[in-house]
Design an enzyme around this catalytic site. Structure first.
Site, PDB file in Angstrom:
ATOM      1  CB  ALA A 175      -0.871   0.003   1.242  1.00 49.96           C
ATOM      2  N   GLY A 232       0.839  -5.418   0.465  1.00 51.90           N
ATOM      3  CA  GLY A 232      -0.189  -5.601  -0.566  1.00 51.90           C
ATOM      4  C   GLY A 232       0.365  -6.206  -1.852  1.00 51.90           C
ATOM      5  CD  GLU A 277      -2.132  -8.277   1.825  1.00 55.93           C
ATOM      6  OE1 GLU A 277      -2.091  -7.094   1.416  1.00 55.93           O
ATOM      7  OE2 GLU A 277      -2.652  -8.603   2.903  1.00 55.93           O
ATOM      8  CD  GLU A 333       1.237  -5.903   5.406  1.00 54.18           C
ATOM      9  OE1 GLU A 333       2.098  -6.713   5.793  1.00 54.18           O
ATOM     10  OE2 GLU A 333       0.609  -6.035   4.335  1.00 54.18           O
TER      11      GLU A 333
HETATM   12  N1  CO8 Z   1       4.430   3.450  -0.151  1.00 54.97           N
HETATM   13  C1  CO8 Z   1       4.826   4.667  -0.599  1.00 54.97           C
HETATM   14  N2  CO8 Z   1       6.060   4.905  -1.065  1.00 54.97           N
HETATM   15  C2  CO8 Z   1       6.936   3.890  -1.053  1.00 54.97           C
HETATM   16  C3  CO8 Z   1       6.618   2.606  -0.605  1.00 54.97           C
HETATM   17  C4  CO8 Z   1       5.284   2.402  -0.128  1.00 54.97           C
HETATM   18  N3  CO8 Z   1       4.851   1.203   0.270  1.00 54.97           N
HETATM   19  N4  CO8 Z   1       7.702   1.815  -0.703  1.00 54.97           N
HETATM   20  C5  CO8 Z   1       8.683   2.585  -1.214  1.00 54.97           C
HETATM   21  N5  CO8 Z   1       8.230   3.827  -1.437  1.00 54.97           N
HETATM   22  C6  CO8 Z   1       8.967   4.967  -1.980  1.00 54.97           C
HETATM   23  C7  CO8 Z   1       9.989   5.509  -0.977  1.00 54.97           C
HETATM   24  O1  CO8 Z   1       9.380   6.402  -0.084  1.00 54.97           O
HETATM   25  C8  CO8 Z   1      10.978   6.168  -1.910  1.00 54.97           C
HETATM   26  O2  CO8 Z   1      10.443   7.397  -2.326  1.00 54.97           O
HETATM   27  P1  CO8 Z   1      11.375   8.736  -2.307  1.00 54.97           P
HETATM   28  O3  CO8 Z   1      12.455   8.439  -3.322  1.00 54.97           O
HETATM   29  O4  CO8 Z   1      10.432   9.809  -2.730  1.00 54.97           O
HETATM   30  O5  CO8 Z   1      11.910   8.862  -0.926  1.00 54.97           O
HETATM   31  C9  CO8 Z   1      10.972   5.264  -3.141  1.00 54.97           C
HETATM   32  O6  CO8 Z   1       9.752   4.527  -3.071  1.00 54.97           O
HETATM   33  C10 CO8 Z   1      12.108   4.268  -3.157  1.00 54.97           C
HETATM   34  O7  CO8 Z   1      12.088   3.548  -1.958  1.00 54.97           O
HETATM   35  P2  CO8 Z   1      13.367   3.372  -1.007  1.00 54.97           P
HETATM   36  O8  CO8 Z   1      14.295   4.538  -1.161  1.00 54.97           O
HETATM   37  O9  CO8 Z   1      12.883   3.073   0.374  1.00 54.97           O
HETATM   38  O10 CO8 Z   1      14.058   2.077  -1.667  1.00 54.97           O
HETATM   39  P3  CO8 Z   1      14.992   1.003  -0.954  1.00 54.97           P
HETATM   40  O11 CO8 Z   1      15.518   0.142  -2.041  1.00 54.97           O
HETATM   41  O12 CO8 Z   1      15.962   1.673  -0.052  1.00 54.97           O
HETATM   42  O13 CO8 Z   1      14.001   0.139  -0.013  1.00 54.97           O
HETATM   43  C11 CO8 Z   1      12.014  -1.146   0.471  1.00 54.97           C
HETATM   44  C12 CO8 Z   1      13.031  -0.657  -0.593  1.00 54.97           C
HETATM   45  C13 CO8 Z   1      12.705  -2.095   1.443  1.00 54.97           C
HETATM   46  C14 CO8 Z   1      10.935  -1.887  -0.282  1.00 54.97           C
HETATM   47  C15 CO8 Z   1      11.454   0.071   1.240  1.00 54.97           C
HETATM   48  O14 CO8 Z   1      11.042   1.069   0.299  1.00 54.97           O
HETATM   49  C16 CO8 Z   1      10.251  -0.251   2.113  1.00 54.97           C
HETATM   50  O15 CO8 Z   1      10.423  -0.804   3.178  1.00 54.97           O
HETATM   51  N6  CO8 Z   1       9.036   0.117   1.630  1.00 54.97           N
HETATM   52  C17 CO8 Z   1       7.819  -0.094   2.399  1.00 54.97           C
HETATM   53  C18 CO8 Z   1       7.342  -1.518   2.298  1.00 54.97           C
HETATM   54  C19 CO8 Z   1       6.143  -1.746   3.194  1.00 54.97           C
HETATM   55  O16 CO8 Z   1       6.183  -1.514   4.383  1.00 54.97           O
HETATM   56  N7  CO8 Z   1       5.056  -2.234   2.589  1.00 54.97           N
HETATM   57  C20 CO8 Z   1       3.811  -2.508   3.302  1.00 54.97           C
HETATM   58  C21 CO8 Z   1       2.881  -1.342   3.185  1.00 54.97           C
HETATM   59  S1  CO8 Z   1       1.391  -1.613   4.108  1.00 54.97           S
HETATM   60  C22 CO8 Z   1       0.474  -2.655   3.109  1.00 54.97           C
HETATM   61  O17 CO8 Z   1       0.882  -3.056   2.061  1.00 54.97           O
HETATM   62  C23 CO8 Z   1      -0.880  -3.044   3.614  1.00 54.97           C
HETATM   63  C24 CO8 Z   1      -1.642  -3.755   2.513  1.00 54.97           C
HETATM   64  C25 CO8 Z   1      -3.112  -3.510   2.626  1.00 54.97           C
HETATM   65  C26 CO8 Z   1      -3.813  -3.680   1.280  1.00 54.97           C
HETATM   66  C27 CO8 Z   1      -3.504  -2.598   0.256  1.00 54.97           C
HETATM   67  C28 CO8 Z   1      -4.550  -1.554   0.165  1.00 54.97           C
HETATM   68  C29 CO8 Z   1      -4.278  -0.372  -0.687  1.00 54.97           C
END
Ligand code: CO8
Length: 257
Positions: free
Chosen positions: A63, A108, A111, A131
């Site tokens: 998400a 997600g 998922e 999450e």
């Molecule tokens: N949402 C928004 N932006 C994101 C997300 C995300 N999930 N993941 C990455 N980004 C963005 C970062 O903020 C960054 O943006 P910016 O350059 O503007 O700062 C850009 O993408 C690149 O990301 P990173 O610099 O963090 O890249 P890395 O290679 O260092 O790290 C990771 C990659 C490990 C994947 C890291 O980005 C991360 O941990 N992301 C979050 C992953 C996460 O927690 N996902 C779960 C989200 S909650 C969820 O999915 C609930 C599901 C419910 C159903 C869905 C309904 C809509």
């Protein structure tokens, strides 16, 4: 640029998640795009297989976390609900969906992958339900599909720790059908799509229904459901052709009804 791009080519609907700047995170437009894909596949009988993949280094990082912080609770909740519905409809489509996982498949994103029928992963892919690190829990089937795929205890561990696992580990757990070299990912997806396309579309649909719907039933009901679909499979001209071709020692020529 659309969050989800798709094009039909020779019976395959190629779908690309296209928000690479946010690692293809799921927002309202993304879910709208996935809904369009499912509706397109349902309404266009020329589509025989769907392949989902992501642009850049992620399949989908879950998400859009910014959506959770910026938009109202109502928007986030309605987006999650709609995604849940779309995934169930995708499982229920007549045609198989192959996930070609090019990178991160988290939250997600994992998922969505689990709602696909076959998962092919690049050796660079990784999976997880992180999450818990945000103080929330999976909301699009993560706790449920994962437990049914990898088993109760492993799903519990993955959802409690938020640990990210490699493609190899996901393969070992039965979450992934095969792991391939990164550069060969789309070729492998195409090969799998071609194999499925060469089969009877009617039998493909019945297999998909038997496995996916049966998976949600108890064993006895599932076996009875399969028996009904088995009987139904004989009613198609494809069954006649498949059996005749075997007897005549030639390749079957299946057609879409
Ligand atoms: N949402 C928004 N932006 C994101 C997300 C995300 N999930 N993941 C990455 N980004 C963005 C970062 O903020 C960054 O943006 P910016 O350059 O503007 O700062 C850009 O993408 C690149 O990301 P990173 O610099 O963090 O890249 P890395 O290679 O260092 O790290 C990771 C990659 C490990 C994947 C890291 O980005 C991360 O941990 N992301 C979050 C992953 C996460 O927690 N996902 C779960 C989200 S909650 C969820 O999915 C609930 C599901 C419910 C159903 C869905 C309904 C809509």
């Amino acid at each position: 640029m659309a969050a989800v791009e798709y094009r039909e080519e020779d019976g395959v609907l190629w779908v690309k998640f296209n928000r690479p700047e946010a690692l293809n995170a799921i927002n309202k437009d993304f879910v709208k795009g996935l809904r369009e894909v499912v509706d397109y596949a349902r309404n266009n009988k020329t589509v025989r297989v769907i392949v989902l993949t992501g642009e850049g280094k992620a399949f989908c990082a879950g998400a859009d976390i910014k959506m959770f912080s910026e938009s109202s609770h109502f928007v986030a909740r309605s987006t999650i609900e709609e995604l849940g519905k779309v995934l169930e409809e995708m499982e229920d489509l007549e045609v198989p969906v192959i996930a070609a996982i090019n990178g991160f498949a988290l939250g997600g994103g994992c998922e969505i992958a689990m709602a696909c029928d076959i998962i092919i992963a690049s050796e660079r892919a990784s999976f997880g339900q992180p999450e818990i690190n945000l103080g929330i829990i999976p909301g699009a089937g993560g706790t449920q599909r994962l437990a049914r795929i990898v088993g109760w205890k492993k799903a519990m561990e993955l959802c409690l720790t938020g640990e990210r696992i490699s493609a190899e580990e996901a393969y070992r757990l039965g979450l992934v059908n095969k792991v391939v070299e990164h550069d060969k990912l789309m070729d492998e997806a195409k090969k799998m799509a071609e194999v499925i396309k060469s089969k009877s579309p009617y039998a493909v649909m019945l297999v998909k229904q038997a496995v996916n719907r049966g998976f949600k039933m108890g064993l006895r009901d599932g076996i009875m459901y399969e028996r009904d679909l088995f009987a139904l499979s004989f009613s198609s001209p494809d069954a006649e052709e498949g059996i005749k071709a075997f007897v005549e020692k030639r390749k079957a020529d299946f057609r879409r009804e």
